[in-house]
Design a protein around this motif. Structure first.
Motif, mmCIF file in Angstrom:
data_model
loop_
_atom_site.group_PDB
_atom_site.id
_atom_site.type_symbol
_atom_site.label_atom_id
_atom_site.label_comp_id
_atom_site.label_asym_id
_atom_site.label_seq_id
_atom_site.Cartn_x
_atom_site.Cartn_y
_atom_site.Cartn_z
ATOM 1 N N ALA A 100 0.891 -1.381 0.111
ATOM 2 C CA ALA A 100 0.278 -0.081 0.168
ATOM 3 C C ALA A 100 0.937 1.226 -0.014
ATOM 4 O O ALA A 100 0.220 1.740 -0.663
ATOM 5 C CB ALA A 100 -0.367 0.170 1.290
ATOM 6 N N GLY A 101 2.229 1.407 0.804
ATOM 7 C CA GLY A 101 2.980 2.590 0.975
ATOM 8 C C GLY A 101 4.044 1.784 0.840
ATOM 9 O O GLY A 101 4.703 0.726 0.141
ATOM 10 N N ASP A 102 5.179 2.693 1.232
ATOM 11 C CA ASP A 102 6.986 2.887 0.678
ATOM 12 C C ASP A 102 6.772 1.789 -0.553
ATOM 13 O O ASP A 102 7.436 0.547 -0.646
ATOM 14 C CB ASP A 102 7.288 2.290 1.472
ATOM 15 N N ARG A 103 6.163 1.738 -1.943
ATOM 16 C CA ARG A 103 6.597 1.044 -3.003
ATOM 17 C C ARG A 103 7.380 1.623 -3.512
ATOM 18 O O ARG A 103 8.462 2.716 -3.648
ATOM 19 C CB ARG A 103 5.581 1.500 -4.090
ATOM 20 N N ILE B 297 11.245 -6.316 8.837
ATOM 21 C CA ILE B 297 9.715 -6.364 8.513
ATOM 22 C C ILE B 297 8.893 -5.689 9.526
ATOM 23 O O ILE B 297 9.045 -5.207 10.879
ATOM 24 C CB ILE B 297 9.046 -8.096 9.292
ATOM 25 N N ARG B 298 7.608 -4.944 9.761
ATOM 26 C CA ARG B 298 6.234 -4.059 9.608
ATOM 27 C C ARG B 298 6.083 -4.948 11.120
ATOM 28 O O ARG B 298 5.739 -6.136 10.938
ATOM 29 C CB ARG B 298 5.080 -4.011 8.810
ATOM 30 N N HIS B 299 5.978 -3.788 11.710
ATOM 31 C CA HIS B 299 5.032 -4.980 13.382
ATOM 32 C C HIS B 299 3.785 -5.661 12.678
ATOM 33 O O HIS B 299 3.055 -6.813 14.284
ATOM 34 C CB HIS B 299 4.993 -3.398 14.486
ATOM 35 N N ALA C 149 12.331 2.147 15.390
ATOM 36 C CA ALA C 149 11.293 2.832 15.359
ATOM 37 C C ALA C 149 10.837 3.900 14.342
ATOM 38 O O ALA C 149 11.485 4.246 13.850
ATOM 39 C CB ALA C 149 11.899 3.893 16.912
ATOM 40 N N ASP C 150 9.884 4.093 14.477
ATOM 41 C CA ASP C 150 9.056 4.759 13.009
ATOM 42 C C ASP C 150 10.057 4.755 12.179
ATOM 43 O O ASP C 150 10.091 5.656 11.385
ATOM 44 C CB ASP C 150 9.338 6.382 13.983
ATOM 45 N N TYR C 151 10.212 3.311 11.201
ATOM 46 C CA TYR C 151 10.606 3.286 10.729
ATOM 47 C C TYR C 151 9.662 3.195 8.969
ATOM 48 O O TYR C 151 11.079 3.660 7.655
ATOM 49 C CB TYR C 151 11.376 1.973 10.195
ATOM 50 N N TYR C 152 8.536 2.883 8.673
ATOM 51 C CA TYR C 152 8.343 3.562 8.130
ATOM 52 C C TYR C 152 7.413 4.709 7.641
ATOM 53 O O TYR C 152 7.731 4.914 8.404
ATOM 54 C CB TYR C 152 6.744 1.430 8.086
ATOM 55 N N MET D 55 5.310 3.235 11.475
ATOM 56 C CA MET D 55 4.943 1.956 12.049
ATOM 57 C C MET D 55 6.836 1.582 12.278
ATOM 58 O O MET D 55 7.386 1.919 11.543
ATOM 59 C CB MET D 55 4.376 0.577 10.871
ATOM 60 N N HIS D 56 6.033 0.867 13.248
ATOM 61 C CA HIS D 56 7.909 0.704 13.712
ATOM 62 C C HIS D 56 8.676 -0.831 12.911
ATOM 63 O O HIS D 56 7.711 -1.567 12.685
ATOM 64 C CB HIS D 56 8.077 -0.501 14.838
ATOM 65 N N ALA D 57 9.683 -1.553 12.920
ATOM 66 C CA ALA D 57 10.513 -2.429 11.892
ATOM 67 C C ALA D 57 10.821 -3.739 13.746
ATOM 68 O O ALA D 57 11.781 -3.213 13.855
ATOM 69 C CB ALA D 57 11.212 -2.222 11.212
ATOM 70 N N HIS D 58 10.706 -4.684 13.032
ATOM 71 C CA HIS D 58 11.513 -5.906 13.881
ATOM 72 C C HIS D 58 12.619 -6.150 12.634
ATOM 73 O O HIS D 58 12.529 -6.206 11.723
ATOM 74 C CB HIS D 58 10.651 -7.156 13.875
#
Ligand SMILES: CC(C)(COP(=O)(O)OP(=O)(O)OC[C@H]1O[C@@H](n2cnc3c(N)ncnc32)[C@H](O)[C@@H]1OP(=O)(O)O)[C@@H](O)C(=O)NCCC(=O)NCCS
Length: 149
Positions: free
Chosen positions: A22-25, A106-108, A129-132, A136-139
Motif C-alpha cells: 500500500a505504501g513504501d513502494r 518487517i513491519r510490526h 522505531a518509526d521506520y516506515y 510503523m515500527h520494524a522488527h
C-alpha cells in the motif's frame, strides 16, 4: 520458474510491487537503479504473462551480512509456496556470495511476513522505531546461513 531479474523484467516486478504494498513502494526508476547495481540480486518467479513473486537481496563490500531488501508474492498466488521457494534460492545465493547471515526488517503489523520468516528460522534481534512511511515500527530479523563459505 525463478530467474535472476534484469531491466527487461521491470514491468513484471512493478506489477507485483504495486499489487502487494500500500505504501513504501519501489518505483520504476528505483527498480532501474537497483537492477543496474552490482551489489543487488533480484530473483523473479514468473511464467509468461503471470509474474508470481520476487525478492531482492543487497550485498555490501567487505560484509558477510546480506540484506533481504524486499519480498512479495502477487495476491493471485499467495499461499502456494512462492515466497518460500524464493527465500530458499536467496539463502543459497547469499551463501554462494560468501555471506554467513541474512537480515531484514518487517513491519510490526505484517503477520504473513512474520509467519514466513519465523517458520524459516529467522529470529528477532532488534527494533527500528518509526521506520516506515506511516510511522510503523520494524522488527529486525536475522538468520545464520549454515554452510556459508
Ligand atoms: C509475506 C508473503 C511474501 C508470503 O508469500 P506467500 O507466497 O504467500 O508465502 P508461502 O506460500 O511461500 O508461505 C510460506 C510460509 O509463510 C507463512 N505464511 C504465509 N502466509 C501467511 C499468513 N497469511 N499468515 C501467517 N503465516 C503465513 C507460513 O509459515 C508459510 O509456511 P507453510 O506454508 O509451510 O505453512 C506475502 O504474504 C506477501 O507478498 N505479502 C505482501 C508483501 C509483504 O508484506 N512482503 C514482506 C515485506 S518484509
Amino acid at each position: 520458474m525463478i530467474h535472476i531479474a534484469t531491466a527487461q523484467d521491470i514491468t513484471a516486478l512493478l506489477s507485483i510491487e504495486n499489487a502487494s504494498f500500500a505504501g513504501d513502494r519501489i518505483s520504476r526508476r528505483s527498480f532501474r537503479h537497483l537492477l543496474g547495481h552490482g551489489n543487488t540480486l533480484t530473483l523473479l518467479d514468473a511464467r509468461v504473462g503471470a509474474p508470481r513473486g520476487y525478492l531482492m537481496l543487497l550485498f555490501r563490500a567487505n560484509s558477510s551480512v546480506a540484506r533481504l531488501y524486499t519480498i512479495a508474492t502477487h495476491p493471485d498466488f499467495l499461499g502456494r509456496g512462492v515466497a518460500a521457494a524464493l527465500l530458499r534460492r536467496a539463502e543459497l545465493a547469499a551463501r554462494e556470495r560468501g555471506c554467513d547471515r541474512l537480515r531484514l526488517e518487517i513491519r510490526h503489523d505484517n503477520q504473513a511476513s512474520l509467519g514466513l520468516f519465523h517458520s524459516r528460522d529467522y529470529r528477532i534481534f532488534g527494533q527500528y522505531a518509526d521506520y516506515y512511511e506511516d510511522g510503523m515500527h520494524a522488527h529486525r530479523l536475522e538468520k545464520p546461513l549454515a554452510g556459508a563459505r
